[in-house]
Scaffold this motif. Sequence first.
Motif, PDB file in Angstrom:
ATOM      1  N   GLU A   4      81.772 -60.698 180.306  1.00 38.03           N
ATOM      2  CA  GLU A   4      80.381 -60.786 179.773  1.00 38.03           C
ATOM      3  C   GLU A   4      80.184 -61.172 178.265  1.00 38.03           C
ATOM      4  O   GLU A   4      79.268 -61.895 178.084  1.00 38.03           O
ATOM      5  N   TYR A   5      81.000 -60.739 177.481  1.00 40.79           N
ATOM      6  CA  TYR A   5      80.798 -61.057 176.138  1.00 40.79           C
ATOM      7  C   TYR A   5      81.364 -62.788 175.863  1.00 40.79           C
ATOM      8  O   TYR A   5      80.253 -63.364 175.265  1.00 40.79           O
ATOM      9  N   LEU A   6      82.204 -62.894 176.639  1.00 41.38           N
ATOM     10  CA  LEU A   6      82.719 -64.562 176.385  1.00 41.38           C
ATOM     11  C   LEU A   6      81.462 -65.246 177.007  1.00 41.38           C
ATOM     12  O   LEU A   6      81.419 -66.317 176.205  1.00 41.38           O
ATOM     13  N   GLU A   7      80.972 -65.026 178.066  1.00 40.70           N
ATOM     14  CA  GLU A   7      79.728 -65.786 178.783  1.00 40.70           C
ATOM     15  C   GLU A   7      78.834 -65.902 177.869  1.00 40.70           C
ATOM     16  O   GLU A   7      78.181 -66.926 177.662  1.00 40.70           O
ATOM     17  N   ALA A   8      78.443 -64.750 177.287  1.00 44.99           N
ATOM     18  CA  ALA A   8      77.060 -64.622 176.572  1.00 44.99           C
ATOM     19  C   ALA A   8      77.429 -65.620 175.264  1.00 44.99           C
ATOM     20  O   ALA A   8      76.301 -66.302 174.901  1.00 44.99           O
ATOM     21  N   VAL A   9      78.652 -65.503 174.556  1.00 44.93           N
ATOM     22  CA  VAL A   9      78.632 -66.363 173.369  1.00 44.93           C
ATOM     23  C   VAL A   9      78.604 -67.820 173.792  1.00 44.93           C
ATOM     24  O   VAL A   9      78.097 -68.500 173.206  1.00 44.93           O
ATOM     25  N   LEU A  10      79.353 -68.067 174.776  1.00 41.15           N
ATOM     26  CA  LEU A  10      79.601 -69.354 175.276  1.00 41.15           C
ATOM     27  C   LEU A  10      77.999 -70.155 175.730  1.00 41.15           C
ATOM     28  O   LEU A  10      77.869 -71.379 175.359  1.00 41.15           O
ATOM     29  N   ASP A  11      77.427 -69.209 176.399  1.00 42.57           N
ATOM     30  CA  ASP A  11      76.213 -69.647 176.777  1.00 42.57           C
ATOM     31  C   ASP A  11      75.279 -69.971 175.534  1.00 42.57           C
ATOM     32  O   ASP A  11      74.863 -71.205 175.524  1.00 42.57           O
ATOM     33  N   LEU A  12      75.349 -69.189 174.610  1.00 43.90           N
ATOM     34  CA  LEU A  12      74.464 -69.440 173.341  1.00 43.90           C
ATOM     35  C   LEU A  12      74.879 -70.671 172.709  1.00 43.90           C
ATOM     36  O   LEU A  12      73.995 -71.439 172.280  1.00 43.90           O
ATOM     37  N   VAL A  13      76.202 -70.739 172.579  1.00 48.54           N
ATOM     38  CA  VAL A  13      76.760 -72.026 171.956  1.00 48.54           C
ATOM     39  C   VAL A  13      76.144 -73.478 172.671  1.00 48.54           C
ATOM     40  O   VAL A  13      75.759 -74.272 171.936  1.00 48.54           O
ATOM     41  N   VAL A  46      86.460 -65.843 170.115  1.00 47.78           N
ATOM     42  CA  VAL A  46      86.132 -66.630 171.395  1.00 47.78           C
ATOM     43  C   VAL A  46      86.098 -68.236 171.407  1.00 47.78           C
ATOM     44  O   VAL A  46      86.796 -68.615 172.075  1.00 47.78           O
ATOM     45  N   LEU A  47      85.626 -68.584 170.439  1.00 47.08           N
ATOM     46  CA  LEU A  47      85.501 -70.083 170.387  1.00 47.08           C
ATOM     47  C   LEU A  47      86.729 -70.825 170.180  1.00 47.08           C
ATOM     48  O   LEU A  47      87.122 -71.748 170.674  1.00 47.08           O
ATOM     49  N   SER A  48      87.513 -70.124 169.479  1.00 49.11           N
ATOM     50  CA  SER A  48      89.023 -70.625 169.155  1.00 49.11           C
ATOM     51  C   SER A  48      89.816 -70.865 170.503  1.00 49.11           C
ATOM     52  O   SER A  48      90.704 -71.553 170.815  1.00 49.11           O
ATOM     53  N   ARG A  49      89.416 -69.855 171.426  1.00 47.01           N
ATOM     54  CA  ARG A  49      90.071 -69.694 172.711  1.00 47.01           C
ATOM     55  C   ARG A  49      89.449 -70.503 173.645  1.00 47.01           C
ATOM     56  O   ARG A  49      90.185 -71.096 174.825  1.00 47.01           O
ATOM     57  N   ALA A  50      88.223 -70.731 173.515  1.00 41.84           N
ATOM     58  CA  ALA A  50      87.540 -71.397 174.581  1.00 41.84           C
ATOM     59  C   ALA A  50      87.999 -73.021 174.640  1.00 41.84           C
ATOM     60  O   ALA A  50      87.760 -73.424 175.765  1.00 41.84           O
ATOM     61  N   GLY A  51      88.593 -73.361 173.890  1.00 43.36           N
ATOM     62  CA  GLY A  51      88.960 -74.824 173.861  1.00 43.36           C
ATOM     63  C   GLY A  51      87.898 -76.226 173.964  1.00 43.36           C
ATOM     64  O   GLY A  51      86.891 -75.694 173.462  1.00 43.36           O
ATOM     65  N   SER A  52      88.075 -76.908 174.962  1.00 43.81           N
ATOM     66  CA  SER A  52      87.299 -77.921 175.037  1.00 43.81           C
ATOM     67  C   SER A  52      86.132 -77.687 175.973  1.00 43.81           C
ATOM     68  O   SER A  52      86.363 -76.648 176.883  1.00 43.81           O
ATOM     69  N   GLY A  53      84.924 -78.324 176.166  1.00 51.82           N
ATOM     70  CA  GLY A  53      83.859 -77.931 177.005  1.00 51.82           C
ATOM     71  C   GLY A  53      82.672 -77.159 176.445  1.00 51.82           C
ATOM     72  O   GLY A  53      81.824 -77.036 176.771  1.00 51.82           O
TER      73      GLY A  53
END
Length: 104
Positions: A4-13, A46-53
Amino acid sequence: MDEEYLEAVLDLVAAIPAGRVMTYGTIAEEVGGVLRRGGPRQVGAVLSRAGSGVPWWRVVNASGLPPAFKRADALAVLRSEGCPLSADDARVRLRDALWWPDGT
DNA sequence: ACATTGACTAATT
DNA sequence: TAATTAGCCAATG
């Protein structure tokens, strides 16, 4: 940290418009404000692990400086997107480029 | 359970 | 304006 946290951050970015940026702190407040946890460092983790995309180059620290290991590339992309940079192209002009979800 | 580490921040010098 | 210091939250070993 959970999905949930990961998704929230990635969506916002992912929602950050081209030519604008958000700081780790602001993201942490937006996400943490709802989920009641996390902090600037967690956002970075989170971003460091998110990688590309994910447009991680649109996320800068409170000084308007992109991530250290690729800050040159990040600045190059930002400049090509029309993001307001300082005169020497060394840093983002937060005063003009800062953005948050309410569209301002 | 304790210590270390990290894509951070704010205050101080 | 730039370097230093202390505080911070969660992950990792």
